[in-house]
Motif scaffolding. Sequence first.
Motif, PDB file in Angstrom:
ATOM      1  N   GLU A   8       4.267   7.017 -23.669  1.00  0.00           N
ATOM      2  CA  GLU A   8       3.894   5.821 -22.923  1.00  0.00           C
ATOM      3  C   GLU A   8       3.825   4.603 -23.831  1.00  0.00           C
ATOM      4  OE1 GLU A   8       0.237   6.844 -21.026  1.00  0.00           O
ATOM      5  OE2 GLU A   8       1.238   7.561 -19.216  1.00  0.00           O
TER       6      GLU A   8
ATOM      7  N   VAL B   1      -2.072  10.547 -14.774  1.00  0.00           N
ATOM      8  CA  VAL B   1      -3.268   9.808 -14.394  1.00  0.00           C
ATOM      9  C   VAL B   1      -4.361  10.723 -13.825  1.00  0.00           C
ATOM     10  CG1 VAL B   1      -4.168   7.974 -12.912  1.00  0.00           C
ATOM     11  CG2 VAL B   1      -2.023   7.648 -14.140  1.00  0.00           C
TER      12      VAL B   1
ATOM     13  N   ALA C 294      -8.490   7.853 -21.812  1.00  0.00           N
ATOM     14  CA  ALA C 294      -8.568   6.470 -21.343  1.00  0.00           C
ATOM     15  C   ALA C 294      -7.301   5.698 -21.699  1.00  0.00           C
ATOM     16  CB  ALA C 294      -9.797   5.790 -21.936  1.00  0.00           C
ATOM     17  N   SER C 295      -6.768   5.943 -22.882  1.00  0.00           N
ATOM     18  CA  SER C 295      -5.548   5.231 -23.272  1.00  0.00           C
ATOM     19  C   SER C 295      -4.345   5.697 -22.443  1.00  0.00           C
ATOM     20  CB  SER C 295      -5.276   5.393 -24.764  1.00  0.00           C
ATOM     21  OG  SER C 295      -5.059   6.744 -25.085  1.00  0.00           O
TER      22      SER C 295
ATOM     23  N   CYS D   8      -4.401   6.578 -19.240  1.00  0.00           N
ATOM     24  CA  CYS D   8      -4.501   5.872 -17.960  1.00  0.00           C
ATOM     25  C   CYS D   8      -4.195   4.384 -18.122  1.00  0.00           C
ATOM     26  CB  CYS D   8      -5.892   6.055 -17.363  1.00  0.00           C
ATOM     27  SG  CYS D   8      -6.276   7.742 -16.893  1.00  0.00           S
ATOM     28  N   LEU D   9      -4.709   3.774 -19.164  1.00  0.00           N
ATOM     29  CA  LEU D   9      -4.502   2.349 -19.390  1.00  0.00           C
ATOM     30  C   LEU D   9      -3.034   2.028 -19.675  1.00  0.00           C
ATOM     31  CD1 LEU D   9      -5.857  -0.435 -19.721  1.00  0.00           C
ATOM     32  CD2 LEU D   9      -5.986   0.072 -22.156  1.00  0.00           C
ATOM     33  N   LEU D  10      -2.380   2.843 -20.489  1.00  0.00           N
ATOM     34  CA  LEU D  10      -0.969   2.606 -20.786  1.00  0.00           C
ATOM     35  C   LEU D  10      -0.099   2.775 -19.543  1.00  0.00           C
ATOM     36  CD1 LEU D  10      -0.509   4.187 -24.300  1.00  0.00           C
ATOM     37  CD2 LEU D  10      -0.060   1.830 -23.660  1.00  0.00           C
ATOM     38  N   TYR D  11      -0.394   3.767 -18.720  1.00  0.00           N
ATOM     39  CA  TYR D  11       0.373   3.937 -17.485  1.00  0.00           C
ATOM     40  C   TYR D  11       0.224   2.704 -16.600  1.00  0.00           C
ATOM     41  CZ  TYR D  11       2.263   5.694 -13.161  1.00  0.00           C
ATOM     42  OH  TYR D  11       3.021   5.829 -12.042  1.00  0.00           O
ATOM     43  N   TRP D  12      -0.989   2.222 -16.459  1.00  0.00           N
ATOM     44  CA  TRP D  12      -1.232   1.047 -15.631  1.00  0.00           C
ATOM     45  C   TRP D  12      -0.493  -0.173 -16.190  1.00  0.00           C
ATOM     46  CZ3 TRP D  12      -3.858  -3.583 -16.566  1.00  0.00           C
ATOM     47  CH2 TRP D  12      -4.074  -4.381 -15.442  1.00  0.00           C
ATOM     48  N   CYS D  13      -0.512  -0.354 -17.502  1.00  0.00           N
ATOM     49  CA  CYS D  13       0.182  -1.485 -18.121  1.00  0.00           C
ATOM     50  C   CYS D  13       1.690  -1.403 -17.889  1.00  0.00           C
ATOM     51  CB  CYS D  13      -0.110  -1.538 -19.619  1.00  0.00           C
ATOM     52  SG  CYS D  13      -1.786  -2.036 -20.017  1.00  0.00           S
TER      53      CYS D  13
ATOM     54  N   ARG E 208       2.416  -2.308 -14.241  1.00  0.00           N
ATOM     55  CA  ARG E 208       2.269  -3.732 -13.944  1.00  0.00           C
ATOM     56  C   ARG E 208       3.395  -4.559 -14.554  1.00  0.00           C
ATOM     57  NH1 ARG E 208       0.022  -4.582  -9.547  1.00  0.00           N
ATOM     58  NH2 ARG E 208       0.027  -6.743 -10.129  1.00  0.00           N
TER      59      ARG E 208
END
Length: 121
Positions: free
Chosen positions: A15, A49, A89-90, A92-97, A100
């Motif tokens: 990711e 996720v 947490a990273s 989930c955050l990287l997938y979201w980034c 987007r």
Amino acid sequence: MGLQWMLLTYAVAAEAAIFLLISLPSPKLLKTRIVSLISLILQPLMFIVPFAGFQLLVLLLRIWRGYAESCCHVDFELYKSQRNVILCASACLLYWCIYRVCKYYKDIQNLEEVEKRYKKL
């Protein structure tokens, strides 16, 4: 247990590489193809996720229980749990980034197409 953390580590590394690839400046044609390819990959990559979210919840409960049981004694397992929380947490955050950035790029492409149509009129 070790295999799932190894797979999650590889997923986070992949990711991060994808996010770096998307965020680097590149020619418009290449960028369009990269974003369309990654958009196709995002749907199957979604498995990370819920997996990371569940693991995050379990680890937070384990850390909370570890601190509640012993105020003075912090063992190596607690440190491993904290490291794995950061990993989840990273992920989930990287997938979201990535999601987007791809969505914003597609929106920009659509707006450019609308602008071209209005200029022709």
